[in-house]
Design a protein around this motif. Structure first.
Motif, PDB file in Angstrom:
ATOM      1  N   GLY A   1       0.803  -1.215   0.000  1.00 50.13           N
ATOM      2  CA  GLY A   1       0.000   0.000   0.000  1.00 50.13           C
ATOM      3  C   GLY A   1       0.835   1.263   0.000  1.00 50.13           C
ATOM      4  N   ALA A   2       0.143   2.373  -0.176  1.00 51.46           N
ATOM      5  CA  ALA A   2       0.810   3.667  -0.187  1.00 51.46           C
ATOM      6  C   ALA A   2       1.124   4.135   1.222  1.00 51.46           C
ATOM      7  N   VAL A   3       0.424   3.594   2.202  1.00 48.75           N
ATOM      8  CA  VAL A   3       0.690   3.934   3.596  1.00 48.75           C
ATOM      9  C   VAL A   3       0.929   2.654   4.382  1.00 48.75           C
ATOM     10  N   SER A   4       1.635   2.771   5.480  1.00 47.60           N
ATOM     11  CA  SER A   4       1.959   1.589   6.269  1.00 47.60           C
ATOM     12  C   SER A   4       0.782   1.157   7.137  1.00 47.60           C
ATOM     13  N   ALA A   5       0.838  -0.072   7.605  1.00 48.96           N
ATOM     14  CA  ALA A   5      -0.191  -0.582   8.514  1.00 48.96           C
ATOM     15  C   ALA A   5      -0.238   0.258   9.783  1.00 48.96           C
ATOM     16  N   LYS A   6       0.908   0.697  10.237  1.00 46.49           N
ATOM     17  CA  LYS A   6       0.979   1.526  11.453  1.00 46.49           C
ATOM     18  C   LYS A   6       0.236   2.846  11.244  1.00 46.49           C
ATOM     19  N   THR A   7       0.385   3.447  10.087  1.00 45.56           N
ATOM     20  CA  THR A   7      -0.297   4.707   9.777  1.00 45.56           C
ATOM     21  C   THR A   7      -1.809   4.519   9.768  1.00 45.56           C
ATOM     22  N   VAL A   8      -2.287   3.440   9.142  1.00 43.60           N
ATOM     23  CA  VAL A   8      -3.721   3.168   9.104  1.00 43.60           C
ATOM     24  C   VAL A   8      -4.256   2.930  10.513  1.00 43.60           C
ATOM     25  N   GLN A   9      -3.545   2.139  11.294  1.00 41.92           N
ATOM     26  CA  GLN A   9      -3.977   1.866  12.670  1.00 41.92           C
ATOM     27  C   GLN A   9      -4.039   3.154  13.479  1.00 41.92           C
ATOM     28  N   GLN A  10      -3.038   4.004  13.329  1.00 43.20           N
ATOM     29  CA  GLN A  10      -3.020   5.274  14.059  1.00 43.20           C
ATOM     30  C   GLN A  10      -4.185   6.164  13.615  1.00 43.20           C
ATOM     31  N   TYR A  11      -4.470   6.204  12.334  1.00 41.34           N
ATOM     32  CA  TYR A  11      -5.582   7.001  11.819  1.00 41.34           C
ATOM     33  C   TYR A  11      -6.906   6.533  12.421  1.00 41.34           C
TER      34      TYR A  11
END
Length: 144
Positions: free
Chosen positions: A117-127
């Motif tokens: 993806g264009a963003v990491s799993a950590k970024t999605v979880q934080q969002y």
């Protein structure tokens, strides 16, 4: 093979789905070289074009293939892998008879697939975890 700058649209939504797929020759035999490797690349590109998928990266090594492909939301990882493995096995074994004599099948039955993806799993979880910390826009209402 260049990266798209935007997500793709279809009647049901917007998507940007990438998949890293790896599959190996049967018994990891080093049979993917020379003209076989060239033809394999052609067939993978042909299948991607036919399906409307975009190849972002492709590397053919003597005993396995790495593919990074952008695909549509209706295609599962299994479907994507099988589309490439099925076509290439059939055509390559027809065009290169030595592949039939050396191997019972061209590809191992297994494969590796990981979403990219264009963003990491950590970024999605934080969002997701911080949804309630961000102020609502004027046209939004809080869901009780």
């Amino acid at each position: 093979m260049s990266a798209p700058k935007k997500a793709r649209r279809f009647s049901g939504g917007v998507y940007d789905l990438g998949l890293h797929v790896v599959w190996c020759s049967k018994y990891r035999r080093p049979v993917l070289d020379g003209r076989v490797a060239e033809r394999l690349r052609e067939l993978i590109e042909q299948k991607a074009d036919e399906r409307g998928w975009q190849i972002m990266a492709l590397d053919v090594l003597p005993d396995h293939v790495h593919l990074f492909v952008k695909h549509d939301p209706k295609a599962s990882a299994l479907h994507v892998a099988n589309q490439f493995k099925g076509l290439t096995s059939r055509v390559l074994r027809e065009e290169f008879p030595h592949l039939k004599s050396r191997l019972p099948t061209l590809w191992s039955s297994s494969y590796f697939a990981a979403s990219v993806g264009a963003v990491s799993a950590k970024t999605v979880q934080q969002y997701i975890d911080t949804q309630w910390e961000r102020p609502l826009k004027e046209d939004q209402e809080a869901i009780p």
